[in-house]
Design an enzyme around this catalytic site. Structure first.
Site, short mmCIF file in Angstrom:
data_model
loop_
_atom_site.label_atom_id
_atom_site.label_comp_id
_atom_site.label_asym_id
_atom_site.label_seq_id
_atom_site.Cartn_x
_atom_site.Cartn_y
_atom_site.Cartn_z
N LYS A 83 0.85 -1.20 0.00
CA LYS A 83 0.00 0.00 0.00
C LYS A 83 0.89 1.24 0.00
O LYS A 83 1.76 1.39 0.86
CB LYS A 83 -0.87 -0.03 1.26
CG LYS A 83 -2.24 0.57 1.11
CD LYS A 83 -3.02 0.26 2.38
CE LYS A 83 -4.36 0.90 2.38
NZ LYS A 83 -4.97 0.84 3.70
C1 E4P Z 1 -8.31 1.15 4.14
O1 E4P Z 1 -7.57 0.78 3.26
C2 E4P Z 1 -8.22 2.48 4.77
O2 E4P Z 1 -6.98 2.65 5.35
C3 E4P Z 1 -9.34 2.65 5.75
O3 E4P Z 1 -10.53 2.22 5.13
C4 E4P Z 1 -9.45 4.06 6.30
O4 E4P Z 1 -10.65 4.17 7.04
P1 E4P Z 1 -10.94 5.38 8.04
O5 E4P Z 1 -11.10 6.63 7.25
O6 E4P Z 1 -12.21 4.99 8.74
O7 E4P Z 1 -9.76 5.46 8.97
#
Ligand code: E4P
EC number: 2.2.1.2
Length: 216
Positions: A83
């Site tokens: 990522k």
């Molecule tokens: C997933 O890949 C993201 O990091 C996550 O969905 C972020 O979610 P949040 O905005 O609730 O922290």
């Protein structure tokens, strides 16, 4: 539509995987920190719980270190997806790692133009953050809809991974907008099964079965 679960809690992942409900997992540094565990250990354990992609996020911000962290993460297991943040260095690292055969999830996407760049850089996934846009009074779903049109216009193979999902309605609207994947927190995923009429109907069926002495 594929469901990823958005957590680093291995007990939750195990239980949802056993129910056959998940196709992969996403984590981020905040979720890893919340687990209180060593990142490599927790990612390795998660990778054993699913055959789908497990997103593991770099913590560097410059191109060279992102690539080197990405290579280290990729070595943890064959189903790791690296990522990377949607920055110019992140896009450059995406191209390098994707060309070497690594699946890359480009994260922190908040606009259709950013998603267009991620597809050009060869990302396997683009993660538009719906909830964080909604928090700013911007319609996150509109961004998913725009990305779907753009990717279809040019037959980009990058999968749209709806992220920052906060509720059941986000899941439904992402599916309607044609997101390829939704990454969903465990409580929201479990909540999708709930309906008061299901509970009421089941209680009535069971009461009738008991009255009639039905045994199977
Ligand atoms: C997933 O890949 C993201 O990091 C996550 O969905 C972020 O979610 P949040 O905005 O609730 O922290």
């Amino acid at each position: 539509m594929k469901f990823f679960v958005d957590t680093a809690d291995t007990d939750e992942i195990k239980s949802l995987a056993e129910a056959g409900l998940i196709d992969g997992v996403t984590t981020n540094p905040s979720l890893i920190a919340k687990s209180g565990r060593n990142m490599s250990d927790v990612i390795a354990e998660i990778c054993d719980l699913t055959t789908g992609h497990v997103s593991a996020e770099v913590v560097a911000t410059d191109f060279e270190t992102m690539v080197s962290e990405g290579r280290k993460l990729q070595k943890i297991a064959s189903n790791v997806a690296v990522k990377l943040p949607l920055t110019m260095d992140g896009l450059k690292a995406c191209r390098t790692l994707s060309d070497a055969g690594t699946a890359v999830n480009v994260t922190l996407c908040f606009s259709a133009n950013q998603a267009l760049l991620a597809a050009k850089a060869g990302a396997a996934y683009i993660s538009p953050f719906i909830g964080r846009l909604d928090d700013m009074n911007i319609d996150g779903m509109e961004v998913i809809e725009e990305i779907r049109i753009i990717y279809d216009n040019y037959a980009f193979e990058t999968e749209i991974l709806a992220a920052s999902i906060r509720n059941a309605n986000h899941v439904k609207l992402s599916a309607l907008a044609g997101a390829d994947v939704a990454t969903v927190p465990p409580n929201v995923l479990r909540g999708l099964a709930n309906h008061p009429l299901t509970d009421k109907g089941l209680a009535a069926f069971l009461a009738d079965a008991e009255k009639a002495g039905i045994k199977i």
